[in-house]
Design an enzyme around this catalytic site. Structure first.
Site, PDB file in Angstrom:
ATOM      1  N   ASP A   1       0.846  -1.171  -0.147  1.00  0.00           N
ATOM      2  CA  ASP A   1      -0.030   0.054   0.121  1.00  0.00           C
ATOM      3  C   ASP A   1       0.942   1.140   0.082  1.00  0.00           C
ATOM      4  OD1 ASP A   1       1.050  -0.398   2.600  1.00  0.00           O
ATOM      5  OD2 ASP A   1      -0.866  -0.217   3.414  1.00  0.00           O
TER       6      ASP A   1
ATOM      7  N   ASP B   1       7.041   3.907   3.410  1.00  0.00           N
ATOM      8  CA  ASP B   1       7.543   5.400   4.105  1.00  0.00           C
ATOM      9  C   ASP B   1       9.281   5.439   4.404  1.00  0.00           C
ATOM     10  OD1 ASP B   1       7.364   7.296   5.514  1.00  0.00           O
ATOM     11  OD2 ASP B   1       6.419   6.162   7.406  1.00  0.00           O
ATOM     12  N   THR B   2       9.597   4.920   5.451  1.00  0.00           N
ATOM     13  CA  THR B   2      10.827   4.951   5.722  1.00  0.00           C
ATOM     14  C   THR B   2      11.710   3.997   4.806  1.00  0.00           C
ATOM     15  OG1 THR B   2      10.974   2.993   7.308  1.00  0.00           O
ATOM     16  CG2 THR B   2      10.720   5.542   8.040  1.00  0.00           C
TER      17      THR B   2
ATOM     18  N   LYS C   1       6.698   7.599   0.145  1.00  0.00           N
ATOM     19  CA  LYS C   1       6.957   8.582   0.687  1.00  0.00           C
ATOM     20  C   LYS C   1       8.403   8.884   0.480  1.00  0.00           C
ATOM     21  CE  LYS C   1       3.593   8.760   4.371  1.00  0.00           C
ATOM     22  NZ  LYS C   1       3.470   8.291   6.030  1.00  0.00           N
TER      23      LYS C   1
HETATM   24  P1  5GP Z   1       8.032   1.774   6.278  1.00  0.00           P
HETATM   25  O1  5GP Z   1       8.588   0.324   6.684  1.00  0.00           O
HETATM   26  O2  5GP Z   1       8.349   2.135   4.900  1.00  0.00           O
HETATM   27  O3  5GP Z   1       8.458   2.988   7.130  1.00  0.00           O
HETATM   28  O4  5GP Z   1       6.477   1.816   6.642  1.00  0.00           O
HETATM   29  C1  5GP Z   1       5.735   0.961   5.863  1.00  0.00           C
HETATM   30  C2  5GP Z   1       4.441   0.493   6.499  1.00  0.00           C
HETATM   31  O5  5GP Z   1       4.169   1.772   7.117  1.00  0.00           O
HETATM   32  C3  5GP Z   1       3.330   0.628   5.564  1.00  0.00           C
HETATM   33  O6  5GP Z   1       3.108  -0.842   4.895  1.00  0.00           O
HETATM   34  C4  5GP Z   1       1.944   0.978   6.214  1.00  0.00           C
HETATM   35  O7  5GP Z   1       1.509  -0.234   6.962  1.00  0.00           O
HETATM   36  C5  5GP Z   1       2.901   1.882   7.254  1.00  0.00           C
HETATM   37  N1  5GP Z   1       2.530   3.278   6.871  1.00  0.00           N
HETATM   38  C6  5GP Z   1       3.549   4.209   6.613  1.00  0.00           C
HETATM   39  N2  5GP Z   1       2.994   5.694   6.359  1.00  0.00           N
HETATM   40  C7  5GP Z   1       1.935   5.293   6.453  1.00  0.00           C
HETATM   41  C8  5GP Z   1       0.484   6.267   6.187  1.00  0.00           C
HETATM   42  O8  5GP Z   1       0.863   7.367   6.066  1.00  0.00           O
HETATM   43  N3  5GP Z   1      -0.609   5.781   6.491  1.00  0.00           N
HETATM   44  C9  5GP Z   1      -0.917   4.491   6.898  1.00  0.00           C
HETATM   45  N4  5GP Z   1      -2.081   3.929   7.206  1.00  0.00           N
HETATM   46  N5  5GP Z   1      -0.043   3.632   7.000  1.00  0.00           N
HETATM   47  C10 5GP Z   1       1.534   3.905   6.624  1.00  0.00           C
END
Ligand code: 5GP
Length: 183
Positions: free
Chosen positions: A105, A108-109, A136
């Protein structure tokens, strides 16, 4: 007058991507994936729970033989990334020698995406591509290559179309950004 969500004490939000806008972006992603993989009988691996509406729409736009599989991971508590990824449910069979498209979906990081790519790469797939509805890029802490990206989001925490805030809002057909990050 207060909206229903305000009355229930839920955070306020503003619509960012309408259902129609999302549908046109999913169309575009399906065309890109079709160009690359229409003769490859790929496995689309959906990451539970957030990718469910996206994957459901995407797969029906792909007019060639493919398989669907799911895995479940956890990396978020509330609206903050924990930086720790836990596999809650792995794939039922190996993707060795198969063409794989990971369907997320949101990235982010990049921590979760990196974990997933590492995890599946160990099984020696024929190819591994990453499709994320939202990226992002500005928030990246770990660089990760995304092959197919729907939307580039500069800031904010978004909900709807599979994306949750404290397990709510996944069923909204559009995507909204929480005001004040949901605080
Ligand atoms: P990462 O490991 O890239 O920081 O985060 C990935 C996961 O964080 C995504 O699969 C999602 O579940 C959650 N996430 C990151 N940003 C958002 C956001 O803006 N909204 C929501 N609902 N979930 C997010």
């Amino acid at each position: 007058m207060k909206t229903a969500t305000q009355t229930l004490g839920f955070p306020e939000m503003d619509e960012l991507y309408s259902a129609n806008h999302i549908a046109s972006v999913v169309d575009r992603l399906a065309q890109e994936i079709s160009l690359d993989l229409s003769n490859a009988n790929p496995i689309l691996v959906g990451v539970l729970n957030g990718s469910v509406p996206f994957l459901a729409d995407l797969m029906r736009k792909l007019q060639f033989p493919l398989e669907i599989a799911y895995l479940a991971i956890s990396s978020y508590h509330g609206n903050k990334s924990t930086g720790q990824v836990t596999m809650l449910r792995d794939l039922e069979s190996t993707v060795s020698d198969r063409h794989v498209v990971l369907v997320e979906d949101i990235v982010d990081t990049g921590t979760t995406a990196t974990y997933l790519v590492d995890h599946l790469s160990k099984q020696n797939p024929a190819s591994l591509k990453f499709c994320s509805l939202i990226s992002k890029q500005r928030q990246r802490k770990t660089e990760v290559h995304l092959d197919y990206v729907g939307f580039e989001l500069l800031e904010g925490y978004v909900v709807g179309y599979g994306l949750d805030f404290q397990h709510q809002y996944r069923n909204m057909p559009s995507i909204s950004v929480l005001k004040d990050g949901g605080i």
